[in-house]
Design a protein around this motif. Sequence first.
Motif, PDB file in Angstrom:
ATOM      1  N   VAL A 138       0.848  -1.190   0.000  1.00 41.92           N
ATOM      2  CA  VAL A 138       0.000   0.000   0.000  1.00 41.92           C
ATOM      3  C   VAL A 138       0.886   1.243   0.000  1.00 41.92           C
ATOM      4  CG1 VAL A 138      -1.687   1.327   1.313  1.00 41.92           C
ATOM      5  CG2 VAL A 138      -1.903  -1.151   1.169  1.00 41.92           C
ATOM      6  N   GLY A 139       0.630   2.126  -0.970  1.00 34.36           N
ATOM      7  CA  GLY A 139       1.398   3.357  -1.080  1.00 34.36           C
ATOM      8  C   GLY A 139       2.612   3.268  -1.969  1.00 34.36           C
ATOM      9  N   GLU A 140       3.005   2.042  -2.370  1.00 33.01           N
ATOM     10  CA  GLU A 140       4.191   1.887  -3.215  1.00 33.01           C
ATOM     11  C   GLU A 140       3.831   2.160  -4.667  1.00 33.01           C
ATOM     12  OE1 GLU A 140       7.615  -1.491  -4.207  1.00 33.01           O
ATOM     13  OE2 GLU A 140       6.079  -1.833  -2.670  1.00 33.01           O
ATOM     14  N   ALA A 141       4.630   2.988  -5.330  1.00 30.81           N
ATOM     15  CA  ALA A 141       4.336   3.414  -6.694  1.00 30.81           C
ATOM     16  C   ALA A 141       4.377   2.235  -7.661  1.00 30.81           C
ATOM     17  CB  ALA A 141       5.326   4.488  -7.131  1.00 30.81           C
ATOM     18  N   ALA A 142       3.492   2.251  -8.661  1.00 25.74           N
ATOM     19  CA  ALA A 142       3.437   1.208  -9.681  1.00 25.74           C
ATOM     20  C   ALA A 142       3.115   1.843 -11.029  1.00 25.74           C
ATOM     21  CB  ALA A 142       2.380   0.156  -9.331  1.00 25.74           C
ATOM     22  N   LYS A 143       3.676   1.280 -12.089  1.00 27.27           N
ATOM     23  CA  LYS A 143       3.415   1.743 -13.442  1.00 27.27           C
ATOM     24  C   LYS A 143       2.241   0.969 -14.041  1.00 27.27           C
ATOM     25  CE  LYS A 143       6.863   4.691 -13.823  1.00 27.27           C
ATOM     26  NZ  LYS A 143       6.640   6.133 -14.058  1.00 27.27           N
ATOM     27  N   ARG A 144       1.625   1.556 -15.067  1.00 32.62           N
ATOM     28  CA  ARG A 144       0.535   0.876 -15.758  1.00 32.62           C
ATOM     29  C   ARG A 144       1.006  -0.489 -16.269  1.00 32.62           C
ATOM     30  NH1 ARG A 144      -4.164   2.231 -18.591  1.00 32.62           N
ATOM     31  NH2 ARG A 144      -3.877   4.458 -18.137  1.00 32.62           N
ATOM     32  N   ASP A 145       0.184  -1.512 -16.090  1.00 32.46           N
ATOM     33  CA  ASP A 145       0.437  -2.889 -16.518  1.00 32.46           C
ATOM     34  C   ASP A 145       1.553  -3.576 -15.739  1.00 32.46           C
ATOM     35  OD1 ASP A 145      -1.574  -2.716 -18.414  1.00 32.46           O
ATOM     36  OD2 ASP A 145      -0.217  -1.997 -19.969  1.00 32.46           O
ATOM     37  N   ALA A 162      -1.491  -3.407 -12.797  1.00 29.92           N
ATOM     38  CA  ALA A 162      -1.970  -2.079 -12.421  1.00 29.92           C
ATOM     39  C   ALA A 162      -2.795  -1.472 -13.559  1.00 29.92           C
ATOM     40  CB  ALA A 162      -0.791  -1.173 -12.088  1.00 29.92           C
ATOM     41  N   PRO A 163      -3.942  -0.871 -13.259  1.00 29.57           N
ATOM     42  CA  PRO A 163      -4.782  -0.280 -14.312  1.00 29.57           C
ATOM     43  C   PRO A 163      -4.243   1.052 -14.825  1.00 29.57           C
ATOM     44  CG  PRO A 163      -5.768   0.059 -12.158  1.00 29.57           C
ATOM     45  CD  PRO A 163      -4.578  -0.807 -11.935  1.00 29.57           C
ATOM     46  N   ALA A 164      -3.338   1.682 -14.075  1.00 24.21           N
ATOM     47  CA  ALA A 164      -2.792   2.982 -14.467  1.00 24.21           C
ATOM     48  C   ALA A 164      -1.540   3.240 -13.628  1.00 24.21           C
ATOM     49  CB  ALA A 164      -3.828   4.089 -14.261  1.00 24.21           C
ATOM     50  N   ASP A 165      -0.891   4.392 -13.867  1.00 22.79           N
ATOM     51  CA  ASP A 165       0.217   4.799 -13.014  1.00 22.79           C
ATOM     52  C   ASP A 165      -0.350   5.303 -11.694  1.00 22.79           C
ATOM     53  OD1 ASP A 165       1.843   4.224 -15.105  1.00 22.79           O
ATOM     54  OD2 ASP A 165       2.222   6.298 -15.697  1.00 22.79           O
ATOM     55  N   GLY A 166       0.172   4.807 -10.592  1.00 23.27           N
ATOM     56  CA  GLY A 166      -0.336   5.228  -9.287  1.00 23.27           C
ATOM     57  C   GLY A 166       0.164   4.309  -8.197  1.00 23.27           C
ATOM     58  N   ALA A 167      -0.717   4.002  -7.242  1.00 20.33           N
ATOM     59  CA  ALA A 167      -0.332   3.152  -6.115  1.00 20.33           C
ATOM     60  C   ALA A 167      -1.555   2.507  -5.504  1.00 20.33           C
ATOM     61  CB  ALA A 167       0.413   3.970  -5.051  1.00 20.33           C
ATOM     62  N   PHE A 188      -7.046   1.041  -6.127  1.00 13.82           N
ATOM     63  CA  PHE A 188      -5.830   1.606  -6.716  1.00 13.82           C
ATOM     64  C   PHE A 188      -6.105   3.057  -7.086  1.00 13.82           C
ATOM     65  CE2 PHE A 188      -2.863   2.561 -10.094  1.00 13.82           C
ATOM     66  CZ  PHE A 188      -1.697   1.902  -9.724  1.00 13.82           C
ATOM     67  N   ALA A 189      -5.225   3.956  -6.653  1.00 10.03           N
ATOM     68  CA  ALA A 189      -5.388   5.382  -6.903  1.00 10.03           C
ATOM     69  C   ALA A 189      -4.381   5.851  -7.939  1.00 10.03           C
ATOM     70  CB  ALA A 189      -5.223   6.178  -5.613  1.00 10.03           C
ATOM     71  N   GLU A 190      -4.878   6.518  -8.967  1.00  9.05           N
ATOM     72  CA  GLU A 190      -3.984   7.091  -9.973  1.00  9.05           C
ATOM     73  C   GLU A 190      -3.177   8.235  -9.363  1.00  9.05           C
ATOM     74  OE1 GLU A 190      -5.682   8.223 -13.653  1.00  9.05           O
ATOM     75  OE2 GLU A 190      -6.903   6.425 -13.856  1.00  9.05           O
ATOM     76  N   GLY A 191      -1.916   8.311  -9.758  1.00 10.08           N
ATOM     77  CA  GLY A 191      -1.079   9.427  -9.342  1.00 10.08           C
ATOM     78  C   GLY A 191      -0.556   9.324  -7.932  1.00 10.08           C
ATOM     79  N   ALA A 192      -0.936   8.277  -7.169  1.00  7.36           N
ATOM     80  CA  ALA A 192      -0.456   8.129  -5.800  1.00  7.36           C
ATOM     81  C   ALA A 192       0.877   7.407  -5.797  1.00  7.36           C
ATOM     82  CB  ALA A 192      -1.476   7.365  -4.952  1.00  7.36           C
ATOM     83  N   GLY A 193       1.454   7.218  -4.608  1.00  5.63           N
ATOM     84  CA  GLY A 193       2.705   6.488  -4.490  1.00  5.63           C
ATOM     85  C   GLY A 193       3.870   7.394  -4.188  1.00  5.63           C
TER      86      GLY A 193
END
Length: 520
Positions: A138-145, A162-167, A188-193
């Motif tokens: 939780v909170g760790e950044a992830a890229k789309r796919d 991941a559905p988008a860039d976020g966390a 999953f929140a876009e732009g988070a992380g």
Amino acid sequence: MASDIKAPTFPESVAEGSVAAWHKKPGDSVERDELIVEIETDKVVLEVVAPEAGTLSEVLVEEGDTVQSEQLLGRIGAGAAKGGGEKAEKTADKQADEQADKQKEAKPAAGGKVHEVKAPSFPESIQEGTVASWNKKVGEAAKRDEVLAEIETDKVVLEVVAPADGALSEIKAEEGSQVTSEQVLATFAEGAGGESAPATSADQKPAASADDGASDEQVGDKILAPAARKLVAEHDLDVSKIEGTGKGGRVLKEDVQRAVTEGSAKKGGKPTGGAQAAAAAAPVVEGERPEKRVPMSRLRQTIAKRLVQAQQTAAMLTTYNEVDMGAVMDLRSQYKDSFLKAHDVKLGFMGFFVKAASEALKRFPDVNASIDGTDIVYHGYQDIGVAVSTDRGLVVPVLRDTDSMKIADVEKGIVDFGKRARDGKLGIDEMQGGTFTITNGGIFGSLMSTPIINPPQTAILGMHKIQERPMAVNGKVEIRPMMYLAVSYDHRMIDGKDAVRFLVTMKELLEDPSRLLLDI
């Protein structure tokens, strides 16, 4: 008016539980949805909350008692105990603060769109899966796919991306939990992380996982799960001497049980009375005697079920023969370099066995058939499964239409299957079907074994180690590279005559590989 406190409805796989801890005593005031008692099952710790505000008037089951699904545990009466108002007010304030903190943490740091992360759509033959691992916290950044989690079914491992860039803002299905097709696993929140992830201060407790309840307690520098806390109190143990194996170093029930067995967490002082006698009578064992208990994977459960099913339903017999591998080894030694250069794959033994089996199956269609209830299904094609061993267990991907494949195609297919099987990337369709199976225990050093049929197929070929042995050749004793072959077959479908002749045909084709080219 009194309200009943009942145990939760247990899942189908859970028969009963035990009362781990009561958080209220008779006469204590309680608020609606306040935690009253914890029920520990063999899989999870379930929380029981107050159905309404009032006073705990009666406790019907004590800590340690065994309870059934929806069993009556106690009753809540109307009114509040002395001093209950102030306590209830503090509890309500505490719950409000915790709820606000959760909402604050779940809120996307960058104000982006929130997505539901769902399990993949499972095929019809798969009912459920297990969350094998979360690759992101939780909170760790992830890229789309990017892969967030892996779902293990009884056949394949499925990836959740991941559905988008976020966390991840919240994980709803912890590792080890069972999930169904398209079940929500996380948000999953876009732009988070990155720096926007909620920080954890040094004096905050780690969040409890779903299988240990939410009421962990910190004792010194140790964090105890509810069931572990109860055992520590019962045995009067020194918590500082217990090593926690749970997430974040949490002390679990198993850790306490291990400490009790080993006697490594006793408080200072010499045992007296009966304790001294018990200690004197106990045998002295030198050295460590570690044990580790892990749940059986879904793939291993499926393998066990199918193997037992094969032995219980098939009239299984095994016939043996031996083959002189000299001709194949000479051919392989002569052409292995040019074969590698031409096809970019090494020339192994399996290509010869698959082609020989394809030819033999055409001559003996009963061996290539399968049983469906009271029907016999004859297959006009040869789809040969090749058993591949992985860390997760044995899988059997299928080579399709092997009669029309070249040896190079067979070798490439087997290499590809082996790599993807070890990575858990095989598709379900690649392991379904198959009219015959080949397994090679020789790569592990097996000299002879009895393979088990892969239902609904009716036969399986077992290869073994090549061993030099003295053989009589043209009236003289020669040292020859020999391999034992075994064919296990279902006697309900295949007569012994056909099974033996099938194996003799395999022997003849392998001892003279030119027969494969001349079709004789």
